[in-house]
Scaffold this motif. Structure first.
Motif, PDB file in Angstrom:
ATOM      1  N   GLU A   1       0.817  -1.208   0.000  1.00 58.32           N
ATOM      2  CA  GLU A   1       0.000   0.000   0.000  1.00 58.32           C
ATOM      3  C   GLU A   1       0.853   1.261   0.000  1.00 58.32           C
ATOM      4  N   ILE A   2       1.974   1.213   0.699  1.00 57.70           N
ATOM      5  CA  ILE A   2       2.822   2.395   0.856  1.00 57.70           C
ATOM      6  C   ILE A   2       3.720   2.636  -0.348  1.00 57.70           C
ATOM      7  N   CYS A   3       4.284   1.561  -0.887  1.00 53.19           N
ATOM      8  CA  CYS A   3       5.274   1.705  -1.956  1.00 53.19           C
ATOM      9  C   CYS A   3       4.625   2.117  -3.275  1.00 53.19           C
ATOM     10  N   SER A   4       5.437   2.707  -4.128  1.00 50.15           N
ATOM     11  CA  SER A   4       4.949   3.201  -5.415  1.00 50.15           C
ATOM     12  C   SER A   4       4.816   2.054  -6.412  1.00 50.15           C
ATOM     13  N   CYS A   5       3.612   1.524  -6.541  1.00 51.94           N
ATOM     14  CA  CYS A   5       3.395   0.403  -7.443  1.00 51.94           C
ATOM     15  C   CYS A   5       3.255   0.846  -8.897  1.00 51.94           C
ATOM     16  N   GLU A   6       3.440   2.141  -9.138  1.00 52.52           N
ATOM     17  CA  GLU A   6       3.457   2.626 -10.513  1.00 52.52           C
ATOM     18  C   GLU A   6       4.767   2.231 -11.196  1.00 52.52           C
ATOM     19  N   GLU A   7       5.788   1.933 -10.403  1.00 50.54           N
ATOM     20  CA  GLU A   7       7.072   1.517 -10.950  1.00 50.54           C
ATOM     21  C   GLU A   7       7.063   0.005 -11.147  1.00 50.54           C
ATOM     22  N   SER A   8       7.428  -0.435 -12.346  1.00 46.57           N
ATOM     23  CA  SER A   8       7.380  -1.865 -12.661  1.00 46.57           C
ATOM     24  C   SER A   8       8.325  -2.669 -11.771  1.00 46.57           C
ATOM     25  N   ALA A   9       9.474  -2.077 -11.422  1.00 47.08           N
ATOM     26  CA  ALA A   9      10.430  -2.795 -10.573  1.00 47.08           C
ATOM     27  C   ALA A   9       9.835  -3.095  -9.206  1.00 47.08           C
ATOM     28  N   VAL A  10       9.037  -2.161  -8.683  1.00 42.23           N
ATOM     29  CA  VAL A  10       8.394  -2.359  -7.384  1.00 42.23           C
ATOM     30  C   VAL A  10       7.294  -3.416  -7.492  1.00 42.23           C
ATOM     31  N   THR A  11       6.470  -3.302  -8.520  1.00 38.70           N
ATOM     32  CA  THR A  11       5.397  -4.287  -8.727  1.00 38.70           C
ATOM     33  C   THR A  11       5.972  -5.684  -8.883  1.00 38.70           C
TER      34      THR A  11
ATOM     35  N   LEU B   1      12.554  -1.987  -0.130  1.00 35.57           N
ATOM     36  CA  LEU B   1      13.105  -1.093   0.897  1.00 35.57           C
ATOM     37  C   LEU B   1      13.335   0.291   0.307  1.00 35.57           C
ATOM     38  N   LYS B   2      13.946   0.364  -0.865  1.00 41.27           N
ATOM     39  CA  LYS B   2      14.216   1.651  -1.506  1.00 41.27           C
ATOM     40  C   LYS B   2      12.913   2.428  -1.732  1.00 41.27           C
ATOM     41  N   SER B   3      11.912   1.753  -2.250  1.00 42.98           N
ATOM     42  CA  SER B   3      10.634   2.413  -2.508  1.00 42.98           C
ATOM     43  C   SER B   3       9.981   2.867  -1.210  1.00 42.98           C
ATOM     44  N   TYR B   4      10.073   2.027  -0.174  1.00 42.88           N
ATOM     45  CA  TYR B   4       9.492   2.377   1.121  1.00 42.88           C
ATOM     46  C   TYR B   4      10.181   3.612   1.709  1.00 42.88           C
ATOM     47  N   LEU B   5      11.494   3.660   1.638  1.00 45.40           N
ATOM     48  CA  LEU B   5      12.240   4.795   2.192  1.00 45.40           C
ATOM     49  C   LEU B   5      11.837   6.101   1.515  1.00 45.40           C
ATOM     50  N   LYS B   6      11.687   6.062   0.214  1.00 42.12           N
ATOM     51  CA  LYS B   6      11.322   7.275  -0.525  1.00 42.12           C
ATOM     52  C   LYS B   6       9.891   7.699  -0.207  1.00 42.12           C
ATOM     53  N   ALA B   7       9.001   6.724  -0.075  1.00 40.98           N
ATOM     54  CA  ALA B   7       7.620   7.045   0.299  1.00 40.98           C
ATOM     55  C   ALA B   7       7.559   7.565   1.726  1.00 40.98           C
ATOM     56  N   ASP B   8       8.369   6.987   2.603  1.00 38.90           N
ATOM     57  CA  ASP B   8       8.376   7.411   4.000  1.00 38.90           C
ATOM     58  C   ASP B   8       8.938   8.818   4.137  1.00 38.90           C
ATOM     59  N   ASN B   9       9.907   9.141   3.319  1.00 42.27           N
ATOM     60  CA  ASN B   9      10.465  10.490   3.326  1.00 42.27           C
ATOM     61  C   ASN B   9       9.388  11.520   2.960  1.00 42.27           C
ATOM     62  N   LYS B  10       8.578  11.202   1.980  1.00 43.69           N
ATOM     63  CA  LYS B  10       7.476  12.087   1.592  1.00 43.69           C
ATOM     64  C   LYS B  10       6.455  12.193   2.714  1.00 43.69           C
ATOM     65  N   TYR B  11       6.204  11.069   3.385  1.00 37.85           N
ATOM     66  CA  TYR B  11       5.263  11.067   4.508  1.00 37.85           C
ATOM     67  C   TYR B  11       5.734  11.987   5.626  1.00 37.85           C
ATOM     68  N   LEU B  12       7.008  11.914   5.950  1.00 36.87           N
ATOM     69  CA  LEU B  12       7.546  12.750   7.029  1.00 36.87           C
ATOM     70  C   LEU B  12       7.420  14.232   6.694  1.00 36.87           C
ATOM     71  N   GLU B  13       7.508  14.561   5.423  1.00 34.58           N
ATOM     72  CA  GLU B  13       7.392  15.950   5.016  1.00 34.58           C
ATOM     73  C   GLU B  13       5.982  16.494   5.247  1.00 34.58           C
ATOM     74  N   THR B  14       5.006  15.604   5.349  1.00 32.44           N
ATOM     75  CA  THR B  14       3.605  16.061   5.535  1.00 32.44           C
ATOM     76  C   THR B  14       3.263  16.295   6.996  1.00 32.44           C
ATOM     77  N   LEU B  15       4.126  15.825   7.908  1.00 31.88           N
ATOM     78  CA  LEU B  15       3.788  15.883   9.331  1.00 31.88           C
ATOM     79  C   LEU B  15       4.041  17.266   9.917  1.00 31.88           C
ATOM     80  N   GLU B  16       3.054  17.741  10.625  1.00 32.09           N
ATOM     81  CA  GLU B  16       3.179  18.989  11.361  1.00 32.09           C
ATOM     82  C   GLU B  16       2.544  18.824  12.723  1.00 32.09           C
ATOM     83  N   PHE B  17       3.224  19.336  13.746  1.00 29.73           N
ATOM     84  CA  PHE B  17       2.691  19.213  15.104  1.00 29.73           C
ATOM     85  C   PHE B  17       2.368  20.594  15.681  1.00 29.73           C
TER      86      PHE B  17
END
Length: 224
Positions: free
Chosen positions: A45-55, A208-224
């Protein structure tokens, strides 16, 4: 995003990062495969499945898990997997797992990178607490540090300590951007070149690579 949702997300991130840390440090066993089975839907769900390598990588891991579950001799599969791990990560012509090897212009160990990682760990009272004799900028340590920080953020948010949670989140962003993401692409490419990786470790590294990149984007959305 509500605070409860962030806490739940941090708890999930803690588990995912801890799994990846473990699987790149130790020989795989039944617990690793079963945990991968549990977290794979979340990774899907988290990783970019638009990339064939990830799929393709997700499909390969699903196939491996299914074969393992239905295998009459699971230990034989694990033994073969551990031979692949040895070929990939324990031989001189294998895939390095330390950041310093990749960030050095001539691919030699650069002590400064390890020292920098160690300083960050100590500032956060982070200790891997095991007997593995690996440099402090080893992939496993860096991933476990991310798991450790996720746990800290979750605890601070649960205690409504927003300021400390915000500090740890900022540190995660910085560490992920300045360290792991600096070399995961090259590690992935090196892994792909070794045939023994194609059944399990290359698809795992791609995820792992795809997850890290998605997680980096997620962290950018967080505001407290």
């Amino acid at each position: 995003m509500h605070q409860e949702e962030i806490i739940s997300s941090m708890q999930g991130r803690e588990v995912i990062y801890a799994f990846f840390s473990d699987i790149f440090l130790f020989l795989a066993d039944d617990k690793h495969i079963m945990l991968l089975k549990e977290i794979l839907p979340a990774l899907k769900e988290i990783c970019s499945c638009e990339e064939s390598a990830v799929t393709n990588s997700l499909t390969l891991l699903e196939k491996y898990i299914d074969n393992y579950i239905h295998a009459e001799n699971k230990q034989e599969l694990l033994d073969n997997l551990n031979l692949s791990y040895t070929r990939l990560y324990c031989l001189g012509n294998g895939v390095p797992l330390s950041e310093s090897v990749y960030v050095s212009p001539i691919h030699l160990t650069r002590q400064e990178t390890e020292i920098e990682a160690g300083k960050i760990y100590r500032l956060c009272n982070f200790d891997m607490k095991h007997n593995a004799n690996e440099p402090q900028d080893h992939l496993s340590y860096e991933l476990m540090f991310m798991s450790y920080l996720s746990k800290g953020i979750s605890k601070h948010l649960s205690a409504n300590n927003i300021q400390e949670a915000s500090k740890l989140t900022a540190l995660q962003k910085e560490f992920l951007s300045n360290h792991i993401l600096n070399w995961i692409d090259e590690m992935c490419m090196m892994t792909k070149k070794i045939a023994e990786s194609h059944e399990f470790y290359y698809p795992l590294t791609e995820i792992l690579k795809s997850y890290l990149k998605a997680d980096n984007k997620y962290l950018e959305t967080l505001e407290f």
